[in-house]
Design a protein around this motif. Structure first.
Motif, PDB file in Angstrom:
ATOM      1  N   GLN A 198      13.222  48.067 -14.886  1.00  0.00           N
ATOM      2  CA  GLN A 198      13.886  46.832 -15.288  1.00  0.00           C
ATOM      3  C   GLN A 198      12.852  45.923 -15.944  1.00  0.00           C
ATOM      4  O   GLN A 198      11.863  45.547 -15.306  1.00  0.00           O
ATOM      5  N   SER A 199      13.086  45.618 -17.208  1.00  0.00           N
ATOM      6  CA  SER A 199      12.151  44.781 -17.952  1.00  0.00           C
ATOM      7  C   SER A 199      10.756  45.412 -17.884  1.00  0.00           C
ATOM      8  O   SER A 199      10.569  46.554 -18.274  1.00  0.00           O
ATOM      9  N   GLU A 200       9.770  44.692 -17.358  1.00  0.00           N
ATOM     10  CA  GLU A 200       8.406  45.217 -17.299  1.00  0.00           C
ATOM     11  C   GLU A 200       8.021  45.671 -15.896  1.00  0.00           C
ATOM     12  O   GLU A 200       6.831  45.911 -15.623  1.00  0.00           O
ATOM     13  N   ARG A 201       8.985  45.828 -15.007  1.00  0.00           N
ATOM     14  CA  ARG A 201       8.712  46.258 -13.639  1.00  0.00           C
ATOM     15  C   ARG A 201       9.478  47.555 -13.360  1.00  0.00           C
ATOM     16  O   ARG A 201      10.442  47.898 -14.046  1.00  0.00           O
ATOM     17  N   HIS A 202       9.012  48.268 -12.344  1.00  0.00           N
ATOM     18  CA  HIS A 202       9.638  49.526 -11.958  1.00  0.00           C
ATOM     19  C   HIS A 202       9.953  49.487 -10.466  1.00  0.00           C
ATOM     20  O   HIS A 202       9.081  49.158  -9.652  1.00  0.00           O
ATOM     21  N   ARG A 203      11.175  49.825 -10.146  1.00  0.00           N
ATOM     22  CA  ARG A 203      11.607  49.901  -8.751  1.00  0.00           C
ATOM     23  C   ARG A 203      11.599  51.372  -8.343  1.00  0.00           C
ATOM     24  O   ARG A 203      12.393  52.169  -8.848  1.00  0.00           O
ATOM     25  N   VAL A 204      10.677  51.725  -7.461  1.00  0.00           N
ATOM     26  CA  VAL A 204      10.555  53.101  -6.975  1.00  0.00           C
ATOM     27  C   VAL A 204      11.292  53.173  -5.637  1.00  0.00           C
ATOM     28  O   VAL A 204      10.863  52.562  -4.653  1.00  0.00           O
ATOM     29  N   GLU A 205      12.392  53.885  -5.625  1.00  0.00           N
ATOM     30  CA  GLU A 205      13.231  53.953  -4.437  1.00  0.00           C
ATOM     31  C   GLU A 205      12.838  55.159  -3.593  1.00  0.00           C
ATOM     32  O   GLU A 205      12.823  56.295  -4.080  1.00  0.00           O
ATOM     33  N   THR A 206      12.500  54.913  -2.343  1.00  0.00           N
ATOM     34  CA  THR A 206      12.065  55.960  -1.421  1.00  0.00           C
ATOM     35  C   THR A 206      12.910  55.941  -0.159  1.00  0.00           C
ATOM     36  O   THR A 206      13.673  55.004   0.089  1.00  0.00           O
ATOM     37  N   ASP A 207      12.739  56.972   0.658  1.00  0.00           N
ATOM     38  CA  ASP A 207      13.436  57.033   1.945  1.00  0.00           C
ATOM     39  C   ASP A 207      12.971  55.949   2.901  1.00  0.00           C
ATOM     40  O   ASP A 207      13.642  55.668   3.895  1.00  0.00           O
ATOM     41  N   ALA A 208      11.805  55.360   2.619  1.00  0.00           N
ATOM     42  CA  ALA A 208      11.243  54.327   3.504  1.00  0.00           C
ATOM     43  C   ALA A 208      11.329  52.939   2.891  1.00  0.00           C
ATOM     44  O   ALA A 208      10.635  52.027   3.330  1.00  0.00           O
ATOM     45  N   GLY A 209      12.162  52.779   1.867  1.00  0.00           N
ATOM     46  CA  GLY A 209      12.314  51.483   1.239  1.00  0.00           C
ATOM     47  C   GLY A 209      11.736  51.461  -0.159  1.00  0.00           C
ATOM     48  O   GLY A 209      11.027  52.382  -0.574  1.00  0.00           O
ATOM     49  N   PRO A 210      12.015  50.396  -0.921  1.00  0.00           N
ATOM     50  CA  PRO A 210      11.584  50.346  -2.323  1.00  0.00           C
ATOM     51  C   PRO A 210      10.162  49.817  -2.499  1.00  0.00           C
ATOM     52  O   PRO A 210       9.645  49.081  -1.666  1.00  0.00           O
ATOM     53  N   LEU A 211       9.577  50.201  -3.632  1.00  0.00           N
ATOM     54  CA  LEU A 211       8.284  49.684  -4.061  1.00  0.00           C
ATOM     55  C   LEU A 211       8.446  49.138  -5.466  1.00  0.00           C
ATOM     56  O   LEU A 211       8.981  49.833  -6.348  1.00  0.00           O
ATOM     57  N   ASP A 212       7.999  47.912  -5.686  1.00  0.00           N
ATOM     58  CA  ASP A 212       8.042  47.289  -7.000  1.00  0.00           C
ATOM     59  C   ASP A 212       6.648  47.361  -7.616  1.00  0.00           C
ATOM     60  O   ASP A 212       5.663  46.947  -6.986  1.00  0.00           O
ATOM     61  N   ALA A 213       6.551  47.898  -8.835  1.00  0.00           N
ATOM     62  CA  ALA A 213       5.239  48.072  -9.463  1.00  0.00           C
ATOM     63  C   ALA A 213       5.307  47.742 -10.941  1.00  0.00           C
ATOM     64  O   ALA A 213       6.341  47.945 -11.605  1.00  0.00           O
TER      65      ALA A 213
END
Length: 437
Positions: free
Chosen positions: A223-238
């Protein structure tokens, strides 16, 4: 279909010689989302660890997510050989790409070896590093090409660490009469790959990178200039994303078709004998170098630190490993060393690597802040080790080496996901027949 779940116990290293002789098994902190980072790296092999180390040393906030264990895939299971140059020979690269590009790729291969040795020295990684690789040719018809390749390296590139060997000279380096000629490269070498990877992980942690094992990434949403990495243990925004999965891309391939269509997972197998003793080890490989032969499906082997023969060979292209892996490897080992036909095999395992159509690595910038490096095609110890550095440099604005690899001609595997494995089986059957003629 998830290849991992068919071939391995999730989260557990295979019962390999490497796992049994690891200096220690790393324990990482569990990942808990939501979380943020400057850079998210997916994959905990040589490429991901190298990128994490370089970026953390440069001051980036780095999170590495590994679905299984650090170096669970090819990085912790391979033959441990540190080859010179690229997976393709320099004569072929020169003919296809021109003298200038071929030379730049050679120099990059030299830097890759130096990177491996430099990290081992800097971080004091105990991984049984040894010098020397023997290229062994099975057919007399390969002699002229081997001589031309060696002459090119010595005379045009000034690489004097390699020497061409006639059949009668091979005996000083290998206790087998299976080969017609070869070359000894003392600038190459071999090591214990799992201990090397675990040492890289320790170095990355010490530099401030956050490494997390047993975190399954399900999808990535940009999304825009960020990436939402969806995992089994919750998301990571990078802000930046590095894909370092090689042959273990798995279900992420659905979201990354550019990578999945160019890098195919295949299986390869290794067996390790009982200890053979110092005298027998010297008989088989007198100078303790590693060996890679000229078969299309390469036989590769070396002595371990405790004088066992570690022998790799054989490939499969299905989603399952054979039940008796030792029986797959033993015939090739006995062909080279007939007196080892009945030797006791203490360890045998399979692993999955990523190959490309050209056997050159696949580097691609998927978006302005998304990068991938994979498809090392059996040359991963040096190339994957420097790949992480190259991707880290690209992320920081130093693009030359990344763009060199990314600019190489890349071919999609024909047939798509459903047909590419059957087509590869047909091709490999033909090459196996060619090796016997």
């Amino acid at each position: 279909m998830d290849l991992l779940h068919l071939n391995d116990r999730p989260g557990v290293y295979p019962d390999s010689y490497y796992a049994a002789t690891a200096n220690r098994h790393l324990t990482t902190e569990p990942f808990e989302g939501p979380a943020k980072a400057d850079v998210c790296i997916i994959g905990g092999g040589f490429t991901g660890l190298s990128a994490a180390l370089n970026l953390a040393e440069a001051g980036y906030d780095v999170v590495l997510l590994e679905a299984q264990r650090i170096a669970f895939g090819a990085s912790g299971r391979n033959g441990g050989q540190i080859g010179s140059g690229q997976r393709q020979g320099q004569l072929q690269l020169k003919a296809e790409l021109g003298a200038d590009t071929a030379r730049r790729l050679w120099d990059l291969g030299e830097e890759a070896k130096a990177t491996v040795r430099g990290r081992i020295a800097k971080h004091q990684i105990d991984c049984d590093l040894k010098a020397g690789q023997l290229h062994a040719d099975i057919k007399p018809r390969y002699r002229d090409d081997r001589l031309r390749e060696t002459t090119l390296l010595r005379e045009e590139y000034g690489y004097e660490q390699i020497e061409f060997l006639e059949r009668e000279q091979m005996g000083a380096h290998i206790g087998s009469d299976a080969y017609a000629c070869g070359a000894i490269d003392m600038g190459a070498g071999h090591l214990h790959p799992l201990n090397y990877a675990l040492g890289l992980a320790d170095a990355a942690l010490a530099a401030g990178a956050r490494l997390h094992e047993r975190v399954q990434v399900r999808r990535v949403v940009s999304q825009s200039e960020r990436h939402r990495v969806e995992t089994d243990a919750g998301p990571l925004d990078a802000a930046h994303l590095i894909i370092a999965c090689n042959g273990y891309l798995g279900e992420l391939g659905e979201f990354l078709p550019v990578v999945a269509n160019h890098v195919m997972p295949i299986n390869n197998f290794i067996a390790v004998t009982e200890p053979l003793g110092e005298a027998k080890a010297r008989d088989l490989i007198p100078n303790d170098v590693c060996v890679a032969d000229s078969k299309f499906v390469v036989n590769y082997y070396r002595m371990t630190a405790d004088k066992r023969l570690l022998f790799g060979g054989g490939e499969t292209y299905s989603y399952k490993f054979p039940k008796d892996i030792a029986s797959v490897v033993r015939p090739s080992m006995a062909e080279i060393y007939p007196d080892l036909g009945d030797v006791k095999i203490d360890y045998s395992w399979g692993g999955t690597l990523g190959i490309t159509m050209t056997r050159m690595p696949h580097f691609v910038q998927l978006a302005p802040t998304v990068f991938s490096a994979s498809g090392f095609s059996g040359h991963g110890v040096p190339t994957a080790s420097i790949a992480g550095k190259i991707v880290a440099d690209k992320l920081r604005g130093q693009a030359e080496q990344f763009d060199l690899y990314a600019g190489l001609k890349s071919q999609r595997f024909p047939g798509g996901p459903k047909m590419r494995h059957p087509l590869l089986v047909l091709a490999m059957t033909w090459y196996a027949l060619r090796d016997r003629l």
